[in-house]
Design an enzyme around this catalytic site. Structure first.
Site, PDB file in Angstrom:
ATOM      1  N   HIS A  17      77.818 -17.225 -47.224  1.00 55.40           N
ATOM      2  CA  HIS A  17      78.215 -18.070 -48.774  1.00 55.40           C
ATOM      3  C   HIS A  17      79.788 -18.355 -48.356  1.00 55.40           C
ATOM      4  O   HIS A  17      79.730 -19.531 -48.780  1.00 55.40           O
ATOM      5  CB  HIS A  17      78.189 -16.692 -49.593  1.00 55.40           C
ATOM      6  CG  HIS A  17      76.717 -16.158 -49.613  1.00 55.40           C
ATOM      7  ND1 HIS A  17      76.327 -14.974 -50.022  1.00 55.40           N
ATOM      8  CD2 HIS A  17      75.817 -17.330 -50.093  1.00 55.40           C
ATOM      9  CE1 HIS A  17      74.782 -15.176 -50.489  1.00 55.40           C
ATOM     10  NE2 HIS A  17      74.650 -16.280 -50.271  1.00 55.40           N
ATOM     11  N   LYS A  41      64.233 -12.298 -62.600  1.00 54.86           N
ATOM     12  CA  LYS A  41      64.563 -11.298 -61.698  1.00 54.86           C
ATOM     13  C   LYS A  41      65.297 -10.014 -61.478  1.00 54.86           C
ATOM     14  O   LYS A  41      66.785 -10.109 -62.220  1.00 54.86           O
ATOM     15  CB  LYS A  41      64.580 -12.695 -60.319  1.00 54.86           C
ATOM     16  CG  LYS A  41      64.835 -12.312 -58.787  1.00 54.86           C
ATOM     17  CD  LYS A  41      65.186 -13.371 -57.387  1.00 54.86           C
ATOM     18  CE  LYS A  41      65.692 -13.227 -56.519  1.00 54.86           C
ATOM     19  NZ  LYS A  41      65.981 -14.258 -55.792  1.00 54.86           N
ATOM     20  N   ARG A  90      70.008 -21.881 -42.410  1.00 56.68           N
ATOM     21  CA  ARG A  90      70.095 -20.746 -41.063  1.00 56.68           C
ATOM     22  C   ARG A  90      69.422 -21.038 -40.892  1.00 56.68           C
ATOM     23  O   ARG A  90      69.985 -21.272 -39.209  1.00 56.68           O
ATOM     24  CB  ARG A  90      70.472 -19.703 -42.132  1.00 56.68           C
ATOM     25  CG  ARG A  90      70.931 -19.059 -43.228  1.00 56.68           C
ATOM     26  CD  ARG A  90      70.914 -17.811 -43.837  1.00 56.68           C
ATOM     27  NE  ARG A  90      69.311 -18.189 -44.178  1.00 56.68           N
ATOM     28  CZ  ARG A  90      68.708 -17.141 -44.823  1.00 56.68           C
ATOM     29  NH1 ARG A  90      69.808 -16.181 -45.409  1.00 56.68           N
ATOM     30  NH2 ARG A  90      67.741 -17.707 -45.812  1.00 56.68           N
ATOM     31  N   SER A 129      71.617 -11.933 -48.447  1.00 58.08           N
ATOM     32  CA  SER A 129      72.190 -10.502 -48.847  1.00 58.08           C
ATOM     33  C   SER A 129      70.633  -9.510 -49.534  1.00 58.08           C
ATOM     34  O   SER A 129      71.522  -9.013 -49.419  1.00 58.08           O
ATOM     35  CB  SER A 129      71.993 -11.458 -50.904  1.00 58.08           C
ATOM     36  OG  SER A 129      73.073 -12.324 -50.802  1.00 58.08           O
TER      37      SER A 129
HETATM   38  O1  PNS Z   1      69.838 -17.743 -53.526  1.00 60.81           O
HETATM   39  P1  PNS Z   1      69.424 -18.267 -53.663  1.00 60.81           P
HETATM   40  O2  PNS Z   1      68.371 -17.501 -54.291  1.00 60.81           O
HETATM   41  O3  PNS Z   1      67.902 -18.930 -52.520  1.00 60.81           O
HETATM   42  O4  PNS Z   1      69.362 -19.829 -54.737  1.00 60.81           O
HETATM   43  C1  PNS Z   1      68.213 -20.439 -55.706  1.00 60.81           C
HETATM   44  C2  PNS Z   1      68.374 -21.183 -56.464  1.00 60.81           C
HETATM   45  C3  PNS Z   1      68.780 -20.294 -57.640  1.00 60.81           C
HETATM   46  C4  PNS Z   1      68.963 -21.599 -56.275  1.00 60.81           C
HETATM   47  C5  PNS Z   1      67.085 -21.883 -56.887  1.00 60.81           C
HETATM   48  O5  PNS Z   1      65.844 -20.498 -57.309  1.00 60.81           O
HETATM   49  C6  PNS Z   1      67.295 -22.191 -58.852  1.00 60.81           C
HETATM   50  O6  PNS Z   1      68.767 -23.074 -58.978  1.00 60.81           O
HETATM   51  N1  PNS Z   1      66.137 -21.979 -59.780  1.00 60.81           N
HETATM   52  C7  PNS Z   1      66.606 -22.514 -61.091  1.00 60.81           C
HETATM   53  C8  PNS Z   1      65.281 -22.608 -61.156  1.00 60.81           C
HETATM   54  C9  PNS Z   1      65.143 -24.402 -60.898  1.00 60.81           C
HETATM   55  O7  PNS Z   1      66.180 -24.798 -61.159  1.00 60.81           O
HETATM   56  N2  PNS Z   1      63.771 -24.496 -60.552  1.00 60.81           N
HETATM   57  C10 PNS Z   1      63.685 -25.416 -60.096  1.00 60.81           C
HETATM   58  C11 PNS Z   1      64.141 -25.933 -58.582  1.00 60.81           C
HETATM   59  S1  PNS Z   1      63.047 -25.082 -57.447  1.00 60.81           S
END
Ligand code: PNS
Length: 162
Positions: A17, A41, A90, A129
């Site tokens: 990150h 979560k 990645r 993570s």
């Molecule tokens: O680090 P991560 O868990 O892969 O990040 C995922 C994240 C947090 C960027 C994504 O799940 C998010 O922004 N969710 C918020 C809800 C949303 O906007 N969902 C629609 C897009 S799929």
């Protein structure tokens, strides 16, 4: 001003990150690293803890700020006037999920938000993570994955003072 959001769970933030933050901060005028506050979560660190960790890790970057958001990422981007979402890729295994998320966010924002992908530095291509949490939970060495400050806090979550 070219504003970008780097969203994620950051539970906890890793060297991968930090590398994406450093590289995107060099591309955009202003970068906001944003922690999703996701009540559905379960996480190891609270949102406040994750924000504080990221603040500590990014204090050397003048154009980086740290925040949290809840709800839809597309709505959050609109509310802060950001037109770019940064995500790290990645490996090819990330691609399906990332493509789906990028397309969804573009539709939800009426094409107002684009996602820019940075390929993860090869040194961190294996890193996540969840791996950090798993290894730390068993008392393994996470010094290659996170800075010492994060390692200490992560071990403490598992009642270990390593
Ligand atoms: O680090 P991560 O868990 O892969 O990040 C995922 C994240 C947090 C960027 C994504 O799940 C998010 O922004 N969710 C918020 C809800 C949303 O906007 N969902 C629609 C897009 S799929």
């Amino acid at each position: 001003m070219n504003k970008a959001i780097y969203p994620g769970s950051f539970d906890p933030a890793t060297y991968g990150h930090i590398d994406i933050i450093r590289r995107s901060a060099a591309i955009f005028d202003e970068l906001t690293v944003s922690v999703l506050d996701n009540m559905r979560k379960t996480s190891l660190f609270s949102v406040d803890e994750r924000v504080n960790i990221l603040k500590e890790l990014t204090k050397e970057f003048d154009n980086v700020r740290v925040a949290s958001y809840s709800g839809l990422l597309a709505d959050y981007c609109k509310s802060v006037g950001a037109h770019v979402i940064i995500r790290g890729l990645r490996a090819v295994t990330d691609f399906d999920y990332e493509l789906q998320m990028a397309q969804t966010n573009r539709i939800l924002s009426d094409a107002g938000v684009d996602t820019v992908f940075l390929t993860t530095d090869l040194r961190y291509a294996y890193l996540s993570s969840s791996t950090v949490r798993e290894v730390a939970g068993f008392g393994g060495d996470i010094s290659e994955f996170v800075p010492p400050y994060v390692a200490k806090l992560t071990y403490a979550k598992f009642g270990k003072n390593l």
